[in-house]
Design a protein around this motif. Sequence first.
Motif, short mmCIF file in Angstrom:
data_model
loop_
_atom_site.label_atom_id
_atom_site.label_comp_id
_atom_site.label_asym_id
_atom_site.label_seq_id
_atom_site.Cartn_x
_atom_site.Cartn_y
_atom_site.Cartn_z
N GLY A 28 0.83 -1.22 -0.07
CA GLY A 28 -0.08 0.03 0.04
C GLY A 28 0.67 1.00 0.00
N SER A 29 0.36 2.13 0.45
CA SER A 29 0.88 3.58 0.52
C SER A 29 2.23 3.75 1.38
CB SER A 29 -0.08 4.51 1.13
OG SER A 29 0.40 5.82 1.32
N LEU A 30 3.08 4.31 0.86
CA LEU A 30 4.58 4.56 1.46
C LEU A 30 4.63 5.63 2.20
CD1 LEU A 30 7.02 3.85 -1.42
CD2 LEU A 30 6.04 2.28 0.34
N ALA A 31 3.29 6.44 2.53
CA ALA A 31 3.10 7.49 3.57
C ALA A 31 2.84 6.97 4.74
CB ALA A 31 1.99 8.57 3.20
N ARG A 32 2.88 5.77 5.24
CA ARG A 32 2.27 5.13 6.55
C ARG A 32 3.69 5.61 7.74
NH1 ARG A 32 0.47 -1.10 6.40
NH2 ARG A 32 -1.43 -0.80 5.12
N PRO A 33 2.99 6.05 8.63
CA PRO A 33 4.29 6.57 9.65
C PRO A 33 5.13 5.52 10.14
CG PRO A 33 1.82 6.64 10.66
CD PRO A 33 1.82 6.23 9.12
N VAL A 34 6.12 5.47 10.62
CA VAL A 34 7.04 4.48 11.25
C VAL A 34 7.31 4.92 12.53
CG1 VAL A 34 9.38 3.34 10.86
CG2 VAL A 34 8.03 3.91 9.05
N ARG A 35 6.72 4.13 13.40
CA ARG A 35 7.11 4.47 14.74
C ARG A 35 8.43 3.89 15.36
NH1 ARG A 35 6.53 1.82 19.34
NH2 ARG A 35 5.93 0.39 18.36
N TRP A 36 8.76 2.82 14.75
CA TRP A 36 9.77 1.93 15.19
C TRP A 36 10.61 1.11 14.23
CZ3 TRP A 36 12.66 4.22 18.77
CH2 TRP A 36 13.81 3.40 19.55
N VAL A 37 11.65 0.67 14.27
CA VAL A 37 12.44 -0.35 13.32
C VAL A 37 12.78 -1.41 14.20
CG1 VAL A 37 14.13 -0.99 11.59
CG2 VAL A 37 13.14 1.42 11.67
N HIS A 38 12.18 -2.44 13.59
CA HIS A 38 12.31 -4.07 14.43
C HIS A 38 12.89 -4.96 13.39
CE1 HIS A 38 11.50 -6.56 17.80
NE2 HIS A 38 11.02 -7.46 17.00
N VAL A 39 14.11 -5.53 13.86
CA VAL A 39 14.80 -6.61 13.10
C VAL A 39 14.11 -8.10 13.58
CG1 VAL A 39 16.90 -7.55 12.41
CG2 VAL A 39 16.75 -5.16 12.76
N SER A 40 13.61 -8.70 12.71
CA SER A 40 13.09 -10.26 13.26
C SER A 40 13.31 -11.16 12.14
CB SER A 40 11.71 -9.97 13.86
OG SER A 40 11.19 -11.32 14.13
N GLU A 41 13.52 -12.45 12.53
CA GLU A 41 13.76 -13.46 11.58
C GLU A 41 12.78 -14.59 12.12
OE1 GLU A 41 15.22 -13.36 8.99
OE2 GLU A 41 16.70 -11.69 9.51
N VAL A 42 11.58 -14.29 13.06
CA VAL A 42 10.77 -15.22 13.79
C VAL A 42 9.40 -15.10 12.81
CG1 VAL A 42 9.55 -15.87 15.53
CG2 VAL A 42 11.80 -14.93 15.83
N ALA A 43 9.01 -16.25 12.19
CA ALA A 43 7.70 -16.17 11.47
C ALA A 43 6.72 -15.66 12.25
CB ALA A 43 7.47 -17.61 10.87
N ASP A 44 6.50 -15.90 13.55
CA ASP A 44 4.94 -15.68 14.39
C ASP A 44 5.52 -14.54 15.37
OD1 ASP A 44 6.98 -16.86 16.02
OD2 ASP A 44 5.48 -18.07 16.99
N VAL A 45 6.15 -13.42 14.62
CA VAL A 45 6.44 -12.12 15.55
C VAL A 45 5.34 -11.26 15.59
CG1 VAL A 45 7.23 -10.65 13.44
CG2 VAL A 45 8.34 -10.49 15.69
N ALA A 46 4.36 -11.59 14.85
CA ALA A 46 3.18 -10.52 14.73
C ALA A 46 2.71 -10.41 16.25
CB ALA A 46 2.11 -11.00 14.05
#
Length: 531
Positions: free
Chosen positions: A25-43
């Motif tokens: 979708g839109s690239l105008a979405r705000p970014v609150r934080w950056v998170h590095v993850s390799e886990v499939a169920d990180v949601a």
Amino acid sequence: MLLSVADVLAMPVLRAGEPEVVGGGSLARPVRWVHVSEVADVAHLLVGGELILTTGQPMSHGDAATTRYLTALAGAGVSGLVVELGDHVPEVSPAVGATADALGLPLIALHRVTRFVEITEAVHRVIVAEQYAEVEFARTVHETFTELSVRRAALAEIVQTAAAMLDASVVLEDLAHRVLALSARHASASAVLENWEATSRLLPDDWNAVAVGPHPQRWGRLILRADGVPTARARMVLERAAQTLTLHRMIERDRFGLHRQAQTGLIDDLVNGRLDERDALARAAALGLARRAVYVPLAVEVAAAAESDPLAGQRRTAGIVDAVTHGLGLAKVTALVATEPGDRVSLIVALPRAGDPDEALAAACAAMLGEVRRVDGVRGVVIGAGAVSDTLLDTAHGLPHAAHVAEVALSLRTSASRPFYRSGDVRLRGLLSLIRAEPGVQRFAETELSALLRYDIRHDADLTRTLRQFLDLAGNKTELARRLGISRPTLYERLARIARILEVDLDHGESRTSLHTALLIRDLTAGPGQG
């Protein structure tokens, strides 16, 4: 203001990874934080607004698993997913791109190996700086409007401060959509106020329109007229400004009302040259002054009993202004009304272009005089008028002249009542009023009259009054004897005595002019009702 996904992609550390938007979708979405993850169920560990960085391990188990992974991230409200292409995900399949499109989840592929730690450091540095800036901005807003409240700043200054903080136009209106104050930025006041009432009525009650006044007693709205202003900041500033305006009215509550204060402020701006004609017309129309009219500067000058109680004086002044406003309503004309020190009221009156403006003005002034005379404590009232003009600026510049005419007219001892006075009606008295405080002028009057004044005091006589009437009648002795109710021989004896005391020839034109001038100076120096 939070970074957007587009802002992050534009950072050098991301550009070095050769990012490609492959879906979402839109690239105008705000970014609150950056998170590095390799886990499939990180949601389930996320709260929303995160930009997820991954080398692709959760997407290395086929399209079905990848679809579940993307669906979970979208459900968690993440801002986007950045995957580094490599051993785990050599390329993003069209099916995965289509899934991202369907979910509205921005999916970005990095074609070069990138150190995720550099991305997180760079983005978090900006986010923390932005958060600090927001905290500082909030502190500045709080301190600024608190200071305005403490020193009881005028409503125009409060609105100007809000506009300056947001670098955008801000309008304060009342419940009838009349503009009480305006600070225009990046546009003229006339452009902001064009067709204002209709525009205002159609505005939605969203973040750019904040109600002013306590909840059960709203009395206006503060409106931001601009695009591109951060919503959080705009809301914060407008709400604090609205609170300050509410407090301002609670403190300054009196019978004048905000609409009247706004008119006074506009006249002050006009007199001091802070507006051009177009903006002046727009603001005046927003306050109810008729367009396509001719304008006349007026000053209402009142003689009233002295008040030792300041509150009683304020009540009387309020009553005078109310009476002026009511008179205007009776005459069906519109005007800008400003209160002046003392009991003077200044007006810019709009008259119809059709017909004789003096006839319309006389009717309006008669109505105002009739209402003002009913106010308790008012002993006399006159109205001074300047020249009719087609422009508001010229009319405003005529207000001091109208005030001067009114002040002089109030000192006139005449039984003839006029609806209004112009400079031609005050003539020599008007000139003398300008210089009456000069010591040389006062010395002249004393030299001319002191002998006669001393004689009246010593002998309990009233020869000064006889002299005044003699001069007012241009030396008509027959008429003077009739007015005084005495015989002509008696009058001749009085006049001869006056001539002896003053050592002048009352039949000499220059002597009469000097004495009449001295009496006018005495009238102006003593004030109405004295001397």
